[in-house]
Design a protein around this motif. Structure first.
Motif, PDB file in Angstrom:
ATOM      1  N   LYS A   2       0.807  -1.214   0.000  1.00  0.00           N
ATOM      2  CA  LYS A   2       0.000   0.000   0.000  1.00  0.00           C
ATOM      3  C   LYS A   2       0.845   1.272   0.000  1.00  0.00           C
ATOM      4  O   LYS A   2       0.546   2.219  -0.709  1.00  0.00           O
ATOM      5  CB  LYS A   2      -0.920  -0.040   1.213  1.00  0.00           C
ATOM      6  CG  LYS A   2      -1.913   1.091   1.277  1.00  0.00           C
ATOM      7  CD  LYS A   2      -2.910   0.829   2.365  1.00  0.00           C
ATOM      8  CE  LYS A   2      -2.747   1.880   3.443  1.00  0.00           C
ATOM      9  NZ  LYS A   2      -3.666   1.733   4.539  1.00  0.00           N
ATOM     10  N   ASN A   3       1.875   1.311   0.801  1.00  0.00           N
ATOM     11  CA  ASN A   3       2.689   2.526   0.936  1.00  0.00           C
ATOM     12  C   ASN A   3       3.918   2.449   0.047  1.00  0.00           C
ATOM     13  O   ASN A   3       4.636   1.466   0.053  1.00  0.00           O
ATOM     14  CB  ASN A   3       3.126   2.711   2.392  1.00  0.00           C
ATOM     15  CG  ASN A   3       1.935   2.965   3.296  1.00  0.00           C
ATOM     16  OD1 ASN A   3       1.104   3.801   2.993  1.00  0.00           O
ATOM     17  ND2 ASN A   3       1.856   2.253   4.391  1.00  0.00           N
ATOM     18  N   LEU A   8       5.233   8.752   0.527  1.00  0.00           N
ATOM     19  CA  LEU A   8       6.039   9.502   1.491  1.00  0.00           C
ATOM     20  C   LEU A   8       6.318  10.902   0.945  1.00  0.00           C
ATOM     21  O   LEU A   8       6.180  11.895   1.669  1.00  0.00           O
ATOM     22  CB  LEU A   8       7.356   8.771   1.772  1.00  0.00           C
ATOM     23  CG  LEU A   8       8.364   9.522   2.643  1.00  0.00           C
ATOM     24  CD1 LEU A   8       7.782   9.815   4.020  1.00  0.00           C
ATOM     25  CD2 LEU A   8       9.654   8.730   2.753  1.00  0.00           C
ATOM     26  N   ASN A   9       6.681  10.987  -0.306  1.00  0.00           N
ATOM     27  CA  ASN A   9       6.935  12.276  -0.939  1.00  0.00           C
ATOM     28  C   ASN A   9       5.696  13.168  -0.865  1.00  0.00           C
ATOM     29  O   ASN A   9       5.784  14.354  -0.536  1.00  0.00           O
ATOM     30  CB  ASN A   9       7.364  12.045  -2.390  1.00  0.00           C
ATOM     31  CG  ASN A   9       8.040  13.238  -2.990  1.00  0.00           C
ATOM     32  OD1 ASN A   9       8.850  13.890  -2.346  1.00  0.00           O
ATOM     33  ND2 ASN A   9       7.705  13.521  -4.233  1.00  0.00           N
ATOM     34  N   ILE A  39       7.133  13.675  11.451  1.00  0.00           N
ATOM     35  CA  ILE A  39       7.108  13.164  10.077  1.00  0.00           C
ATOM     36  C   ILE A  39       8.526  13.016   9.542  1.00  0.00           C
ATOM     37  O   ILE A  39       8.863  12.009   8.905  1.00  0.00           O
ATOM     38  CB  ILE A  39       6.252  14.080   9.174  1.00  0.00           C
ATOM     39  CG1 ILE A  39       4.781  13.956   9.548  1.00  0.00           C
ATOM     40  CG2 ILE A  39       6.470  13.753   7.699  1.00  0.00           C
ATOM     41  CD1 ILE A  39       3.874  14.969   8.862  1.00  0.00           C
ATOM     42  N   ILE A  40       9.364  14.000   9.809  1.00  0.00           N
ATOM     43  CA  ILE A  40      10.758  13.948   9.349  1.00  0.00           C
ATOM     44  C   ILE A  40      11.480  12.750   9.964  1.00  0.00           C
ATOM     45  O   ILE A  40      12.241  12.051   9.276  1.00  0.00           O
ATOM     46  CB  ILE A  40      11.490  15.265   9.686  1.00  0.00           C
ATOM     47  CG1 ILE A  40      10.991  16.379   8.789  1.00  0.00           C
ATOM     48  CG2 ILE A  40      13.000  15.110   9.546  1.00  0.00           C
ATOM     49  CD1 ILE A  40      11.429  17.765   9.236  1.00  0.00           C
ATOM     50  N   GLY A  41      11.245  12.496  11.246  1.00  0.00           N
ATOM     51  CA  GLY A  41      11.889  11.358  11.907  1.00  0.00           C
ATOM     52  C   GLY A  41      11.494  10.032  11.286  1.00  0.00           C
ATOM     53  O   GLY A  41      12.339   9.175  11.013  1.00  0.00           O
TER      54      GLY A  41
END
Length: 78
Positions: A2-3, A8-9, A39-41
């Motif tokens: 799914k992901n 993510l982009n 989110i960055i982590g």
């Protein structure tokens, strides 16, 4: 699956757009900054895992299947 990295982009750019909203209050900006850090982590961990995966695939491509049994976390190509 799914992901994908494209998902993510999209999430990263959506968060960037939220941070750029001009009508946010100081409290809302703080919340978005905290959300951005989370989110960055997570994104960094995803990218790191994908880099490791890529390195393993490159190893197999360069040296043949003799390493494939040592890389048990890598799925065989379909």
């Amino acid at each position: 699956m799914k992901n994908k990295l494209s998902d993510l982009n999209n999430h990263l750019f959506a968060q960037l757009e939220r941070l750029g909203e001009e009508d946010l209050t100081a409290d809302q900006i703080d919340k978005e900054v905290n959300r951005s850090k989370a989110i960055i982590g997570v994104a960094a961990q995803i990218v790191s895992a994908q880099n490791l995966n890529l390195r393993a695939v490159e190893l197999i491509a360069e040296h043949g299947e003799r390493f494939h049994d040592k890389l048990t976390m890598i799925e065989a190509p379909r």
